[in-house]
Design a protein around this motif. Structure first.
Motif, PDB file in Angstrom:
ATOM      1  N   ARG A   1       0.830  -1.208   0.000  1.00 16.04           N
ATOM      2  CA  ARG A   1       0.000   0.000   0.000  1.00 16.04           C
ATOM      3  C   ARG A   1       0.867   1.261   0.000  1.00 16.04           C
ATOM      4  O   ARG A   1       0.618   2.230  -0.715  1.00 16.04           O
ATOM      5  N   LEU A   2       1.933   1.254   0.825  1.00 11.07           N
ATOM      6  CA  LEU A   2       2.823   2.411   0.893  1.00 11.07           C
ATOM      7  C   LEU A   2       3.578   2.594  -0.426  1.00 11.07           C
ATOM      8  O   LEU A   2       3.762   3.717  -0.897  1.00 11.07           O
ATOM      9  N   ALA A   3       4.008   1.498  -1.030  1.00 10.77           N
ATOM     10  CA  ALA A   3       4.727   1.582  -2.305  1.00 10.77           C
ATOM     11  C   ALA A   3       3.825   2.126  -3.402  1.00 10.77           C
ATOM     12  O   ALA A   3       4.268   2.906  -4.248  1.00 10.77           O
ATOM     13  N   ARG A   4       2.554   1.746  -3.374  1.00  7.61           N
ATOM     14  CA  ARG A   4       1.609   2.245  -4.375  1.00  7.61           C
ATOM     15  C   ARG A   4       1.431   3.755  -4.245  1.00  7.61           C
ATOM     16  O   ARG A   4       1.461   4.485  -5.235  1.00  7.61           O
ATOM     17  N   LEU A   5       1.268   4.237  -3.014  1.00  5.58           N
ATOM     18  CA  LEU A   5       1.035   5.663  -2.804  1.00  5.58           C
ATOM     19  C   LEU A   5       2.311   6.482  -2.966  1.00  5.58           C
ATOM     20  O   LEU A   5       2.399   7.388  -3.801  1.00  5.58           O
ATOM     21  N   ALA A   6       3.341   6.147  -2.162  1.00  7.75           N
ATOM     22  CA  ALA A   6       4.529   7.006  -2.074  1.00  7.75           C
ATOM     23  C   ALA A   6       5.433   6.898  -3.285  1.00  7.75           C
ATOM     24  O   ALA A   6       6.048   7.892  -3.688  1.00  7.75           O
ATOM     25  N   TYR A   7       5.526   5.725  -3.873  1.00  9.12           N
ATOM     26  CA  TYR A   7       6.494   5.528  -4.950  1.00  9.12           C
ATOM     27  C   TYR A   7       5.853   5.444  -6.335  1.00  9.12           C
ATOM     28  O   TYR A   7       6.390   5.982  -7.300  1.00  9.12           O
ATOM     29  N   THR A   8       4.703   4.795  -6.450  1.00  9.33           N
ATOM     30  CA  THR A   8       4.077   4.677  -7.762  1.00  9.33           C
ATOM     31  C   THR A   8       3.423   5.986  -8.193  1.00  9.33           C
ATOM     32  O   THR A   8       3.598   6.443  -9.324  1.00  9.33           O
ATOM     33  N   TYR A   9       2.668   6.612  -7.270  1.00  6.99           N
ATOM     34  CA  TYR A   9       1.935   7.834  -7.618  1.00  6.99           C
ATOM     35  C   TYR A   9       2.691   9.114  -7.266  1.00  6.99           C
ATOM     36  O   TYR A   9       2.828  10.012  -8.097  1.00  6.99           O
ATOM     37  N   LEU A  10       3.176   9.237  -6.038  1.00  6.82           N
ATOM     38  CA  LEU A  10       3.705  10.524  -5.576  1.00  6.82           C
ATOM     39  C   LEU A  10       5.084  10.855  -6.126  1.00  6.82           C
ATOM     40  O   LEU A  10       5.523  12.000  -6.012  1.00  6.82           O
ATOM     41  N   HIS A  11       5.769   9.881  -6.714  1.00  7.02           N
ATOM     42  CA  HIS A  11       7.044  10.212  -7.354  1.00  7.02           C
ATOM     43  C   HIS A  11       6.853  10.834  -8.739  1.00  7.02           C
ATOM     44  O   HIS A  11       7.787  11.417  -9.287  1.00  7.02           O
ATOM     45  N   MET A  12       5.647  10.725  -9.289  1.00  9.65           N
ATOM     46  CA  MET A  12       5.394  11.334 -10.604  1.00  9.65           C
ATOM     47  C   MET A  12       5.604  12.841 -10.598  1.00  9.65           C
ATOM     48  O   MET A  12       6.340  13.372 -11.438  1.00  9.65           O
TER      49      MET A  12
END
Length: 398
Positions: free
Chosen positions: A277-288
């Protein structure tokens, strides 16, 4: 049973308290995306209009998505093994075709872009599905779910490639939207339903390092473009100061992201009970937005280097202020996801960037660049001082 064991052998062996390192094959794969980032920034530079910005945004979202999905898959599969390496090398070929077609994706080579993208997304996911042994039901079902979603979007991509003008744009916007909402709805498909959070567990330090390396790719591309542009100019006081301001701005961005944030993110996701869940939010979406801000800043740097004494026009204002602004928005949200509080330094930086917008047209391109770099330095120093002497759990930058 023997086939299942062979498939299972392609997965990384996770050892407790021993982070999985990023492999040389993954680093080699990333080189393609150095080219892709350069193509995106140059395409925006030469098509800096509202419509051009929409086109480049769609292309950037596609490039980011194909890269981050591959990062997820290689978080589970072992790139030290020959079949997985061959997958990455095949993806490199597709990535080169994809990157080469970026400048003309909305013109004559749209079908090439669409086919390269669709083949990369669908082909990689199919490989992952077949590499997953049948007894790993949750992972295998996830692969099937994602393959269904990406196969549908592939039809939209290719249909757009076969179309022209606004039709192509709308079909590709539909494709991007379809893919970006898929993780949020947990890849629901009939019969299999929603994916579970447990099935998305990742090796946290590996995922954090992969995304950190993409940030380095974007920053490195900006530094290389600045150096190449500066080398072709007559060295006057103005463009020398513009070159220094651009470099200082890149260093400040590196400092804001890496000095505290990247390490904190790696530690937080490694200890999280819901790493997926954290990887989806912090790295998949918020790194964009973090990466997009760096790319937009690189466009500004090139414009300012070539025209330092000019008054700031719309292109220079949007890129020079917008790049750091988008970057700060991305970093404040990323650090909130991993720390649980909003960075006051980043919030002040965002406010200062917005305030600067009001009188930016009165400044020359050079001095606008200098001021934005100074704001980024303030943010970097403030965060370093406020968090430097305290454990991060206790610091709130008050």
């Amino acid at each position: 049973m023997a086939a299942d064991n062979k498939r299972g052998a392609m997965f990384r062996v996770i050892v407790p308290n021993q982070p999985s390192r990023v492999t040389n094959a993954e680093l080699f794969f990333d080189l393609v995306f150095v080219f892709a980032v350069t193509q995106i920034s140059h395409t925006l530079l030469h098509h800096f209009t509202p419509l051009g910005a929409v086109h480049v945004t769609v292309l950037f979202l596609a490039v980011w998505w194909v890269w981050v999905y591959t990062a997820w898959v290689t978080n589970w599969l072992n790139p030290e093994l020959t079949p997985v390496r061959l997958l990455l090398f095949s993806m490199m070929l597709g990535g080169l075709v994809l990157s080469t077609t970026i400048p003309t994706a909305f013109e004559g080579r749209g079908l090439w872009f669409a086919v390269a993208y669709a083949v990369m997304q669908v082909g990689r996911t199919a490989f992952w599905m077949f590499a997953t042994p049948r007894h790993r039901t949750a992972v295998r079902h996830n692969a099937i779910r994602i393959l269904v979603w990406l196969s549908i979007s592939a039809v939209l991509w290719i249909a757009g490639g076969l179309s022209e003008g606004e039709t192509r744009l709308w079909l590709w916007i539909a494709a991007v939207t379809w893919e970006y909402i898929s993780p949020a709805v947990r890849f629901w498909v009939p019969r299999l339903g929603f994916s579970s959070v447990e099935a998305w567990a990742v090796e946290g330090s590996h995922m954090a390092e992969r995304c950190s390396l993409f940030v380095i790719i974007a920053l490195g591309e900006a530094v290389v473009v600045n150096g190449a542009t500066f080398a072709e100019l007559d060295w006057t006081a103005d463009n020398m100061l513009a070159f220094i301001a651009a470099l200082v701005g890149s260093i400040a961005m590196w400092w804001v992201y890496f000095h505290k944030g990247a390490e904190a993110g790696s530690e937080r996701i490694s200890k999280s009970a819901e790493s997926g869940r954290l990887a989806r939010l912090a790295y998949t979406y918020l790194h964009m937005p973090i990466v997009a801000g760096i790319i937009l800043t690189a466009v500004s740097d090139e414009l300012v280097l070539k025209h330092p004494s000019d008054h700031s026009d719309v292109r220079i204002i949007v890129s020079t202020i917008g790049g750091p602004l988008v970057f700060l928005v991305g970093t404040i949200l990323f650090k909130h996801a991993i720390r649980g509080f909003l960075q006051l330094s980043h919030g002040v930086g965002i406010i200062l960037m917005l305030a600067l917008w009001w009188f930016a047209a009165e400044l020359s391109a050079l001095w606008l660049s200098v001021v934005t770099s100074a704001i980024m330095i303030v943010v970097a120093v403030w965060e370093s001082v406020s968090l430097g002497a305290k454990p991060e759990e206790e610091a709130g930058e008050r």
